[in-house]
Design a protein around this motif. Structure first.
Motif, PDB file in Angstrom:
ATOM      1  N   ASP A 169       0.737  -1.154   0.404  1.00  0.00           N
ATOM      2  CA  ASP A 169       0.211   0.068   0.198  1.00  0.00           C
ATOM      3  C   ASP A 169       0.682   1.379   0.284  1.00  0.00           C
ATOM      4  OD1 ASP A 169      -2.629  -1.189   0.282  1.00  0.00           O
ATOM      5  OD2 ASP A 169      -3.043  -1.507   2.033  1.00  0.00           O
ATOM      6  N   ASP A 170       1.561   0.810   0.894  1.00  0.00           N
ATOM      7  CA  ASP A 170       2.850   2.564   0.448  1.00  0.00           C
ATOM      8  C   ASP A 170       3.946   2.724  -0.384  1.00  0.00           C
ATOM      9  OD1 ASP A 170       2.661   3.932   3.316  1.00  0.00           O
ATOM     10  OD2 ASP A 170       4.679   3.807   3.575  1.00  0.00           O
ATOM     11  N   PHE A 171       4.035   1.315  -1.075  1.00  0.00           N
ATOM     12  CA  PHE A 171       4.820   1.453  -2.532  1.00  0.00           C
ATOM     13  C   PHE A 171       3.986   1.601  -2.903  1.00  0.00           C
ATOM     14  CE2 PHE A 171       5.836  -0.614  -7.153  1.00  0.00           C
ATOM     15  CZ  PHE A 171       7.215  -0.398  -6.916  1.00  0.00           C
ATOM     16  N   ASP A 172       2.783   1.357  -3.584  1.00  0.00           N
ATOM     17  CA  ASP A 172       1.396   2.579  -4.808  1.00  0.00           C
ATOM     18  C   ASP A 172       1.638   3.666  -3.991  1.00  0.00           C
ATOM     19  OD1 ASP A 172       1.162  -0.206  -6.078  1.00  0.00           O
ATOM     20  OD2 ASP A 172      -0.568  -0.754  -4.470  1.00  0.00           O
ATOM     21  N   PHE A 173       1.168   4.284  -2.964  1.00  0.00           N
ATOM     22  CA  PHE A 173       0.479   5.482  -2.541  1.00  0.00           C
ATOM     23  C   PHE A 173       1.773   6.619  -2.868  1.00  0.00           C
ATOM     24  CE2 PHE A 173       0.527   9.119   0.415  1.00  0.00           C
ATOM     25  CZ  PHE A 173      -0.848   9.530   0.355  1.00  0.00           C
ATOM     26  N   TRP A 174       3.366   6.125  -2.335  1.00  0.00           N
ATOM     27  CA  TRP A 174       4.174   7.020  -2.650  1.00  0.00           C
ATOM     28  C   TRP A 174       5.094   6.743  -3.990  1.00  0.00           C
ATOM     29  CZ3 TRP A 174       4.522  10.559  -0.484  1.00  0.00           C
ATOM     30  CH2 TRP A 174       4.135  10.357   1.755  1.00  0.00           C
ATOM     31  N   ASN A 175       4.913   5.814  -4.959  1.00  0.00           N
ATOM     32  CA  ASN A 175       5.383   5.971  -6.213  1.00  0.00           C
ATOM     33  C   ASN A 175       4.390   7.497  -7.328  1.00  0.00           C
ATOM     34  OD1 ASN A 175       5.725   5.584  -9.186  1.00  0.00           O
ATOM     35  ND2 ASN A 175       5.165   3.001  -8.775  1.00  0.00           N
ATOM     36  N   PRO A 176       5.144   8.036  -7.270  1.00  0.00           N
ATOM     37  CA  PRO A 176       4.569   9.389  -8.127  1.00  0.00           C
ATOM     38  C   PRO A 176       3.919   9.212  -9.195  1.00  0.00           C
ATOM     39  CG  PRO A 176       6.973   9.217  -8.500  1.00  0.00           C
ATOM     40  CD  PRO A 176       6.923   8.246  -7.180  1.00  0.00           C
ATOM     41  N   ALA A 177       3.725   8.349  -9.917  1.00  0.00           N
ATOM     42  CA  ALA A 177       3.221   7.721 -11.391  1.00  0.00           C
ATOM     43  C   ALA A 177       1.961   7.298 -11.239  1.00  0.00           C
ATOM     44  CB  ALA A 177       4.015   6.051 -11.842  1.00  0.00           C
ATOM     45  N   ASN A 178       1.062   7.589  -9.636  1.00  0.00           N
ATOM     46  CA  ASN A 178      -0.225   6.792  -9.252  1.00  0.00           C
ATOM     47  C   ASN A 178      -0.622   8.198  -8.760  1.00  0.00           C
ATOM     48  OD1 ASN A 178       0.355   3.913 -10.180  1.00  0.00           O
ATOM     49  ND2 ASN A 178       0.741   3.931  -7.732  1.00  0.00           N
ATOM     50  N   GLY A 179       0.326   9.099  -8.669  1.00  0.00           N
ATOM     51  CA  GLY A 179      -0.625  10.638  -8.728  1.00  0.00           C
ATOM     52  C   GLY A 179      -0.955  11.344  -7.330  1.00  0.00           C
ATOM     53  N   HIS A 180      -1.049  10.705  -6.407  1.00  0.00           N
ATOM     54  CA  HIS A 180      -1.478  10.577  -4.846  1.00  0.00           C
ATOM     55  C   HIS A 180      -1.119  12.095  -4.965  1.00  0.00           C
ATOM     56  CE1 HIS A 180      -3.078   7.217  -4.859  1.00  0.00           C
ATOM     57  NE2 HIS A 180      -2.147   6.430  -5.238  1.00  0.00           N
ATOM     58  N   GLN A 181      -1.430  13.028  -3.668  1.00  0.00           N
ATOM     59  CA  GLN A 181      -1.179  14.142  -3.097  1.00  0.00           C
ATOM     60  C   GLN A 181      -1.091  13.789  -2.002  1.00  0.00           C
ATOM     61  OE1 GLN A 181      -0.910  16.923  -5.079  1.00  0.00           O
ATOM     62  NE2 GLN A 181      -1.123  15.550  -6.904  1.00  0.00           N
ATOM     63  N   PRO A 182      -0.019  13.512  -1.071  1.00  0.00           N
ATOM     64  CA  PRO A 182      -0.309  13.557   0.524  1.00  0.00           C
ATOM     65  C   PRO A 182       0.028  14.964   1.571  1.00  0.00           C
ATOM     66  CG  PRO A 182       1.946  13.859  -0.741  1.00  0.00           C
ATOM     67  CD  PRO A 182       1.164  13.506  -2.011  1.00  0.00           C
ATOM     68  N   VAL A 183      -0.192  14.353   3.157  1.00  0.00           N
ATOM     69  CA  VAL A 183      -0.127  15.827   3.372  1.00  0.00           C
ATOM     70  C   VAL A 183       0.816  15.940   3.276  1.00  0.00           C
ATOM     71  CG1 VAL A 183      -0.597  15.950   6.694  1.00  0.00           C
ATOM     72  CG2 VAL A 183      -2.121  14.486   4.695  1.00  0.00           C
ATOM     73  N   LEU A 184       1.629  14.701   3.697  1.00  0.00           N
ATOM     74  CA  LEU A 184       3.307  15.672   3.581  1.00  0.00           C
ATOM     75  C   LEU A 184       4.499  16.570   2.572  1.00  0.00           C
ATOM     76  CD1 LEU A 184       6.557  14.812   4.851  1.00  0.00           C
ATOM     77  CD2 LEU A 184       6.276  12.921   3.628  1.00  0.00           C
ATOM     78  N   GLY A 185       3.545  16.766   1.692  1.00  0.00           N
ATOM     79  CA  GLY A 185       3.499  17.554   0.656  1.00  0.00           C
ATOM     80  C   GLY A 185       4.128  16.990  -0.142  1.00  0.00           C
ATOM     81  N   ARG A 186       5.773  17.650  -0.595  1.00  0.00           N
ATOM     82  CA  ARG A 186       6.815  16.962  -1.236  1.00  0.00           C
ATOM     83  C   ARG A 186       8.089  17.177  -0.308  1.00  0.00           C
ATOM     84  NH1 ARG A 186       7.364  22.137  -6.373  1.00  0.00           N
ATOM     85  NH2 ARG A 186       5.748  21.831  -6.997  1.00  0.00           N
ATOM     86  N   GLY A 187       7.332  16.599   0.404  1.00  0.00           N
ATOM     87  CA  GLY A 187       8.301  16.504   1.765  1.00  0.00           C
ATOM     88  C   GLY A 187       9.271  14.923   1.472  1.00  0.00           C
ATOM     89  N   ASN A 188       8.174  14.031   0.624  1.00  0.00           N
ATOM     90  CA  ASN A 188       8.963  13.329  -0.287  1.00  0.00           C
ATOM     91  C   ASN A 188       9.506  12.586  -0.891  1.00  0.00           C
ATOM     92  OD1 ASN A 188       9.024  10.469   1.889  1.00  0.00           O
ATOM     93  ND2 ASN A 188       7.998   9.226   0.866  1.00  0.00           N
ATOM     94  N   GLN A 189       9.516  13.833  -2.491  1.00  0.00           N
ATOM     95  CA  GLN A 189       9.932  14.725  -3.016  1.00  0.00           C
ATOM     96  C   GLN A 189      11.527  13.723  -3.520  1.00  0.00           C
ATOM     97  OE1 GLN A 189       9.184  17.981  -5.490  1.00  0.00           O
ATOM     98  NE2 GLN A 189      11.650  18.107  -6.089  1.00  0.00           N
ATOM     99  N   ASN A 190      11.584  12.708  -3.963  1.00  0.00           N
ATOM    100  CA  ASN A 190      12.828  12.284  -4.842  1.00  0.00           C
ATOM    101  C   ASN A 190      13.121  10.477  -4.162  1.00  0.00           C
ATOM    102  OD1 ASN A 190      13.254  14.229  -6.138  1.00  0.00           O
ATOM    103  ND2 ASN A 190      14.889  14.895  -5.127  1.00  0.00           N
ATOM    104  N   VAL A 191      12.101  10.216  -2.751  1.00  0.00           N
ATOM    105  CA  VAL A 191      12.515   9.762  -1.592  1.00  0.00           C
ATOM    106  C   VAL A 191      12.331   7.999  -2.980  1.00  0.00           C
ATOM    107  CG1 VAL A 191      11.567   7.665   0.068  1.00  0.00           C
ATOM    108  CG2 VAL A 191      12.400  10.397   0.123  1.00  0.00           C
ATOM    109  N   PHE A 192      11.101   7.764  -3.658  1.00  0.00           N
ATOM    110  CA  PHE A 192      10.590   6.824  -4.446  1.00  0.00           C
ATOM    111  C   PHE A 192      11.948   6.218  -5.112  1.00  0.00           C
ATOM    112  CE2 PHE A 192       8.694   4.270  -7.044  1.00  0.00           C
ATOM    113  CZ  PHE A 192       7.871   2.774  -6.269  1.00  0.00           C
TER     114      PHE A 192
END
Length: 324
Positions: A169-192
């Motif tokens: 579920d996290d793999f899918d949520f944080w995959n930028p290709a899936n276009g989710h808008q997290p509470v963390l905003g861009r805080g996880n940018q580049n991580v995936f």
């Protein structure tokens, strides 16, 4: 609301102690605390934990400082650490911290670190090729960083012989290709891209759902709320119990005020429900609660205290005495 603190947890300790690693035993499993960072995270309590009443911090200031709160700056102190487990002949890492040389434009406190984490891991007796399993409790910036290291211009899996267990579920949520808008905003940018995808492309990941049994001592279970795929790792060996709760807790104030979330929880209601459930199970089974980021003694036993919980005793890890 004050903690019900007693003596430190009566768990046998190992004599191998230095500034960055320390080992205890629970049943047939050894647990080594491997430090990457300890110090301020550039947030005040009201920003990091908006749901924690100010009086909770004030009433507990005598033991909250300096392990969890700098008394002078009123900035939260936090630890970035990996839990190194040895169970049934295998070497297992629980969360891999921030990592070195990562580009983190929206998480500047974690950008371009250059720490001696791998040396500390080696001092604990684990070279990268010795690691059999990596558990990422969830896929935030400060839990997956050492999944990879920079080799020239390429991100390479740090632990080439390991299976990386990641919640699907996290793999899918944080995959930028899936276009989710997290509470963390861009805080996880580049991580995936630099800490997850290279491991997956190397064929080293196992994406699990609901639960996953590692061995007779260790089981992963979904614990959603903080992120959609957040998980906890339960240890049961002999009469000893522990639960590695990732970011279910960032501060012991969340034991005293279990409905209080951090500002990073994707599903606030789900995080509250999961925290109460896991803390209740830990209290009822006398399990050591081991969050990812606690300074001080790093972990605690908890008891029920009316509608909340209290600290029964601290784990026998030595508190960090200096900041990075």
């Amino acid at each position: 609301m004050k903690p019900r603190t007693e003596t430190r947890l009566g768990t046998s300790t190992d004599s191998r102690v230095d500034a960055h690693t320390e080992t205890i035993e629970l049943g047939n499993v050894t647990i080594t605390r491997v430090r990457e960072y300890f110090g301020p995270v550039h947030m005040t309590p009201d920003t990091f934990f908006p749901d924690v009443p100010e009086e909770t911090w004030e009433e507990n200031s005598s033991w909250m400082s300096p392990d969890f709160l700098d008394p002078d700056t009123r900035i939260v102190n936090s630890a970035i650490q990996t839990w190194l487990l040895r169970s049934e002949g295998r070497t297992i890492l629980v969360d891999t911290g921030v990592g070195n040389h990562k580009e983190r434009p929206y998480s500047p406190v974690w950008s371009h670190l250059d720490t001696g984490f791998l040396a500390a891991l080696a001092q604990a007796g684990a070279a990268p090729e010795d690691v059999d399993i990596v558990v990422n409790t969830h896929l935030h910036v400060d839990h997956v960083g050492w999944n990879t290291y920079l080799d020239g211009r390429n991100w390479i899996p740090t632990f080439p012989n390991a299976t990386y267990l990641m919640p699907k579920d996290d793999f899918d949520f944080w995959n930028p290709a899936n276009g989710h808008q997290p509470v963390l905003g861009r805080g996880n940018q580049n991580v995936f891209e630099d800490s997850v995808a290279p491991v997956h492309e190397a064929g080293l990941t196992r994406l699990w759902e609901t639960s996953h049994r590692i061995d007779a001592n260790l089981r992963l279970d979904a614990a959603p709320g903080h992120t959609p795929g957040s998980s906890v790792l339960t240890l049961a060996s002999g009469t000893d119990r522990a639960v590695f709760v990732g970011d279910l807790l960032h501060s012991p104030t969340q034991i005293l005020a279990p409905d209080a979330n951090s500002c990073f929880c994707e599903d606030p209601a789900g995080a509250r429900a999961t925290r109460r459930k896991v803390l209740g199970q830990a209290a009822d089974t006398n399990a050591l609660v081991i969050p990812a980021h606690l300074g001080g003694h790093g972990a605690a036993e908890v008891v029920r205290d009316g509608s909340a919980f209290a600290v029964k005793g601290w784990a026998p890890f030595t508190p960090y005495t200096e900041q990075d």
